[in-house]
Design a protein around this motif. Structure first.
Motif, PDB file in Angstrom:
ATOM      1  N   GLN A 175       0.700  -1.267   0.099  1.00  0.00           N
ATOM      2  CA  GLN A 175      -0.057  -0.115   0.012  1.00  0.00           C
ATOM      3  C   GLN A 175       0.972   1.146  -0.296  1.00  0.00           C
ATOM      4  N   VAL A 176       0.501   2.128  -0.862  1.00  0.00           N
ATOM      5  CA  VAL A 176       1.294   3.280  -1.053  1.00  0.00           C
ATOM      6  C   VAL A 176       0.478   4.478  -0.416  1.00  0.00           C
ATOM      7  N   GLN A 177       1.160   5.350   0.431  1.00  0.00           N
ATOM      8  CA  GLN A 177       0.460   6.514   1.050  1.00  0.00           C
ATOM      9  C   GLN A 177       0.891   7.722   0.774  1.00  0.00           C
ATOM     10  N   LEU A 178       0.064   8.872   0.539  1.00  0.00           N
ATOM     11  CA  LEU A 178       0.687  10.198   0.222  1.00  0.00           C
ATOM     12  C   LEU A 178       0.269  10.894   1.264  1.00  0.00           C
ATOM     13  N   VAL A 179       1.499  11.898   1.725  1.00  0.00           N
ATOM     14  CA  VAL A 179       1.150  12.936   2.624  1.00  0.00           C
ATOM     15  C   VAL A 179       1.412  14.000   2.117  1.00  0.00           C
ATOM     16  N   GLU A 180       0.501  14.846   2.297  1.00  0.00           N
ATOM     17  CA  GLU A 180       0.627  16.544   1.688  1.00  0.00           C
ATOM     18  C   GLU A 180       1.134  17.446   3.015  1.00  0.00           C
ATOM     19  N   SER A 181       1.782  18.718   2.323  1.00  0.00           N
ATOM     20  CA  SER A 181       1.926  19.723   3.389  1.00  0.00           C
ATOM     21  C   SER A 181       2.148  20.890   2.709  1.00  0.00           C
ATOM     22  N   GLY A 182       1.928  21.975   3.241  1.00  0.00           N
ATOM     23  CA  GLY A 182       2.368  23.185   2.452  1.00  0.00           C
ATOM     24  C   GLY A 182       1.363  24.251   2.509  1.00  0.00           C
ATOM     25  N   GLY A 183      -0.018  23.759   2.608  1.00  0.00           N
ATOM     26  CA  GLY A 183      -1.013  24.941   2.361  1.00  0.00           C
ATOM     27  C   GLY A 183      -1.034  25.918   3.649  1.00  0.00           C
ATOM     28  N   ASN A 240      -2.055  13.035  -6.438  1.00  0.00           N
ATOM     29  CA  ASN A 240      -2.397  11.942  -6.922  1.00  0.00           C
ATOM     30  C   ASN A 240      -1.253  11.217  -7.575  1.00  0.00           C
ATOM     31  N   MET A 241      -0.775  10.085  -7.338  1.00  0.00           N
ATOM     32  CA  MET A 241       0.315   9.276  -7.834  1.00  0.00           C
ATOM     33  C   MET A 241      -0.275   8.149  -8.371  1.00  0.00           C
ATOM     34  N   ARG A 242       0.255   7.476  -9.560  1.00  0.00           N
ATOM     35  CA  ARG A 242      -0.205   6.259  -9.972  1.00  0.00           C
ATOM     36  C   ARG A 242       1.184   5.405 -10.429  1.00  0.00           C
ATOM     37  N   GLY A 243       1.272   4.161 -10.227  1.00  0.00           N
ATOM     38  CA  GLY A 243       2.341   3.517 -10.324  1.00  0.00           C
ATOM     39  C   GLY A 243       2.287   2.188 -10.039  1.00  0.00           C
ATOM     40  N   ALA A 244       3.055   1.396  -9.573  1.00  0.00           N
ATOM     41  CA  ALA A 244       3.437  -0.237  -9.334  1.00  0.00           C
ATOM     42  C   ALA A 244       4.213  -0.364  -8.262  1.00  0.00           C
ATOM     43  N   ASP A 245       3.770  -1.052  -7.473  1.00  0.00           N
ATOM     44  CA  ASP A 245       4.462  -1.537  -5.888  1.00  0.00           C
ATOM     45  C   ASP A 245       5.318  -2.717  -6.210  1.00  0.00           C
ATOM     46  N   LEU A 246       6.083  -3.034  -5.071  1.00  0.00           N
ATOM     47  CA  LEU A 246       7.000  -4.040  -5.264  1.00  0.00           C
ATOM     48  C   LEU A 246       6.405  -5.469  -5.814  1.00  0.00           C
ATOM     49  N   LEU A 247       5.109  -5.643  -5.481  1.00  0.00           N
ATOM     50  CA  LEU A 247       4.541  -6.906  -6.098  1.00  0.00           C
ATOM     51  C   LEU A 247       4.275  -6.893  -7.489  1.00  0.00           C
ATOM     52  N   GLY A 248       4.430  -5.906  -8.085  1.00  0.00           N
ATOM     53  CA  GLY A 248       3.973  -5.560  -9.641  1.00  0.00           C
ATOM     54  C   GLY A 248       2.399  -5.190  -9.534  1.00  0.00           C
ATOM     55  N   LEU A 249       1.873  -4.629  -8.337  1.00  0.00           N
ATOM     56  CA  LEU A 249       0.539  -4.494  -8.516  1.00  0.00           C
ATOM     57  C   LEU A 249       0.322  -2.772  -8.835  1.00  0.00           C
ATOM     58  N   SER A 265       3.870  20.334  -1.107  1.00  0.00           N
ATOM     59  CA  SER A 265       4.790  18.752  -1.205  1.00  0.00           C
ATOM     60  C   SER A 265       3.507  17.758  -0.927  1.00  0.00           C
ATOM     61  N   CYS A 266       4.204  16.744  -1.577  1.00  0.00           N
ATOM     62  CA  CYS A 266       3.415  15.532  -1.390  1.00  0.00           C
ATOM     63  C   CYS A 266       4.459  14.174  -1.534  1.00  0.00           C
ATOM     64  N   SER A 267       4.565  13.667  -0.134  1.00  0.00           N
ATOM     65  CA  SER A 267       5.535  12.651  -0.186  1.00  0.00           C
ATOM     66  C   SER A 267       4.993  11.114  -0.105  1.00  0.00           C
ATOM     67  N   ALA A 268       5.377  10.421  -0.863  1.00  0.00           N
ATOM     68  CA  ALA A 268       4.996   9.095  -0.985  1.00  0.00           C
ATOM     69  C   ALA A 268       5.809   8.127  -0.046  1.00  0.00           C
ATOM     70  N   SER A 269       5.040   7.158   0.361  1.00  0.00           N
ATOM     71  CA  SER A 269       5.735   5.908   1.301  1.00  0.00           C
ATOM     72  C   SER A 269       5.081   4.800   0.865  1.00  0.00           C
ATOM     73  N   GLY A 270       5.771   3.723   1.113  1.00  0.00           N
ATOM     74  CA  GLY A 270       5.308   2.194   1.124  1.00  0.00           C
ATOM     75  C   GLY A 270       6.294   1.623   0.079  1.00  0.00           C
ATOM     76  N   SER A 271       5.765   0.349  -0.531  1.00  0.00           N
ATOM     77  CA  SER A 271       6.357  -0.494  -1.241  1.00  0.00           C
ATOM     78  C   SER A 271       6.471   0.077  -2.652  1.00  0.00           C
ATOM     79  N   ILE A 272       7.039   0.949  -3.007  1.00  0.00           N
ATOM     80  CA  ILE A 272       7.102   1.707  -4.274  1.00  0.00           C
ATOM     81  C   ILE A 272       7.989   1.045  -5.177  1.00  0.00           C
ATOM     82  N   PHE A 273       7.575   0.672  -6.611  1.00  0.00           N
ATOM     83  CA  PHE A 273       8.387   0.186  -7.390  1.00  0.00           C
ATOM     84  C   PHE A 273       8.861   1.244  -8.429  1.00  0.00           C
ATOM     85  N   SER A 274       7.726   1.681  -8.854  1.00  0.00           N
ATOM     86  CA  SER A 274       7.653   2.849  -9.764  1.00  0.00           C
ATOM     87  C   SER A 274       6.586   3.868  -9.844  1.00  0.00           C
TER      88      SER A 274
END
Length: 120
Positions: free
Chosen positions: A1-9, A96-105, A21-30
């Motif tokens: 699962q990928v989480q995004l946290v925003e800041s700066g408003g 919003n971010m779209r991509g793939a995680d380490l499991l290929g999902l 700013s928007c920072s992503a965390s989790g099992s991100i592959f791309s």
């Protein structure tokens, strides 16, 4: 699962600047695409700016020349620099971010939203 946290408003006067700013965390592959949206009171969420991986950056017409989207791949973070702010820019901004995680999902994740208020 990928989480995004925003800041700066925040609250800014007409003509002022903010950087989101928007920072992503989790099992991100791309990350394939990064986008910013906004939702004004009583209105639908609309797209503001986008940065597809390897593609051309695009902006909604009303923010062209004033907003700049950028990314730091090493930090899985994207930014929205907003200059010459106007009252009509007042909204909750979502990343919003779209991509793939380490499991290929595939993932399609949203930030929690950050309020931007432009006052006179």
């Amino acid at each position: 699962q990928v989480q995004l946290v925003e800041s700066g408003g925040g609250l800014v006067h007409i003509g002022g600047s903010l950087r989101l700013s928007c920072s992503a965390s989790g099992s991100i592959f791309s990350i394939h695409a990064m986008n910013w949206y906004r939702q004004a009171p009583g209105q639908q969420r609309v797209w503001v700016a986008g940065m597809p991986s390897g593609g051309r950056i695009n902006y909604e017409d009303s923010v062209k020349g004033r907003f700049t989207i950028s990314r730091d791949n090493a930090k899985n973070t994207m930014y929205l620099q907003m200059n010459s702010l106007k009252p009509e820019d007042t909204a909750v901004y979502y990343c919003n971010m779209r991509g793939a995680d380490l499991l290929g999902l595939q993932f399609d994740s949203w930030g929690q939203g950050t309020q931007v208020t432009v006052s006179s």
